[in-house]
Design an enzyme around this catalytic site. Sequence first.
Site, short mmCIF file in Angstrom:
data_model
loop_
_atom_site.label_atom_id
_atom_site.label_comp_id
_atom_site.label_asym_id
_atom_site.label_seq_id
_atom_site.Cartn_x
_atom_site.Cartn_y
_atom_site.Cartn_z
N ASP A 1 -2.23 6.43 -5.52
CA ASP A 1 -2.36 5.50 -4.41
C ASP A 1 -2.59 4.09 -4.96
O ASP A 1 -3.55 3.87 -5.70
CB ASP A 1 -3.55 5.95 -3.54
N ASP B 1 0.83 -1.19 0.00
CA ASP B 1 0.00 0.00 0.00
C ASP B 1 0.87 1.25 0.00
O ASP B 1 1.54 1.56 0.99
CB ASP B 1 -0.87 -0.04 1.27
#
Lengths: 437, 30
Positions: free
Chosen positions: A346, A142
């Site tokens: 992201d 992530d």
Amino acid sequence: PQPLEQEHHFHIVEVSSLLPATDVEGCNPSPKGNKKGNSLEVRHKHGPCSSSTLESDKESRPSHVEILENDEKRVDSIRERVKPKSVEVDSVTDHKKAPKKDRVKQKAVGLPVKSGSTIGSGNFIVTIGLGTPKKDLSLIFDTGSDFTWTQCEPCKRSCYKQKDPVFNPSESSTYTNITCTSTLCSEVRSATSAKPGCAGSTCVYGIQYGDSSFSVGFLAKDTLTLGSSYDTIPNFYFGCGENNQGLFGGSAGLIGLGRNQLSVMSQCATKYGQVFSYCLPSKASSTGHLTFGKGGTSSKSITYTPLLSGSAGASFYFIDLQGLSVGGQKLSIQPTVFTQGGVLIDSGTVITRLPPDAYSALQAAFNKAMSKYPKAPALSILDTCFDLSKYTTVTVPKIGLQFGGKAEIVLPAAGIFYVKDISQVCLAFAGNGDASD
Amino acid sequence: VGILGNVQQLTFDVVYDVAGSKLGFGPGGC
């Protein structure tokens, strides 16, 4: 369009190629996957390539609507974190208690209570080694969060089901808990959005995600091992979770690649020079890579755009999106539309969000170019959908994104659509509700 | 059940050169 123009500015794709992979196809690792020693294989959390490690997770696979709803929760969390605020979890010192939403105190009037939470987990996993001797753990990777944690024995309060054996600190000769007085303990607050606690003399972290999943446990350090060359990073700081609940899809935890001092990227800066790259698998049935250090890409034609940094959302990777094009035509969008709220990249967000004015322009141009195809009902947040069930091939306008530094990327066809099934093929963009988001 | 991921980033190599303060995209990544 004329044939030549069509070739330049439109994708002509077989409708069947837009369909997502199924288990029937099995796992076909990408031949382009990076095989370098400092490279990790990236797999989709719920795809067939994950089946060997996350078999038990199959029944808990989310539906398309759930995927999109979870994505909205993640984006809501990002929106809140980027806004200036001051919040804290009042205490995580008792790791037997979950940091529930109602324990997040508001200091800025009018902010929702969830603003202290960090973002929900993403969709892709990598396998790392932890401890001495090393234990392999599949973690969600992530770029939108900072703190790395894994479930730890003895799971004093709670551990969710994971396929890998749970990490046991007592079996690692290099494991050490971090004390409350360590400067690293104070760094936990910015990495988790929650003030650390203290149990005896040991630093206690608590991290809660946008979907109310959470992990609470001890701040610790141990040896991290990466890739087939077994690169080792001694004294790697991470969370040893003793109370973990949520939708982590059978993974053993999460590896954070944000910009905070505690992120993997920062902790490995000396070894890899603060450079990493990844390629997400083009189908859930394939694999990609996450590579640390320079020279990790298989493509030689890299287009660069400057990374921006702002005072708000310092953990995120902000970039300078300046414009959009559809079918070779640049859309008329004021540049300030993108700068008002900022734009960030992201790895864990499924659907790209655009400012309202930018999305309206994209939607109108895309609808115009797709006018020969029948519309289909909206799918959750996706409101521009088509029924392609009567077609074997379709002509789709190319979508381009123009960035600062004169960089442009033109999305492949797979990056334009989110396909529930062939009768509901949706433009994979959504609009923000507020121009300042 | 077929699952889709983060579609806009699929097939690109995405390079985070934090020290150099730049982000790169390369086509045909995987």
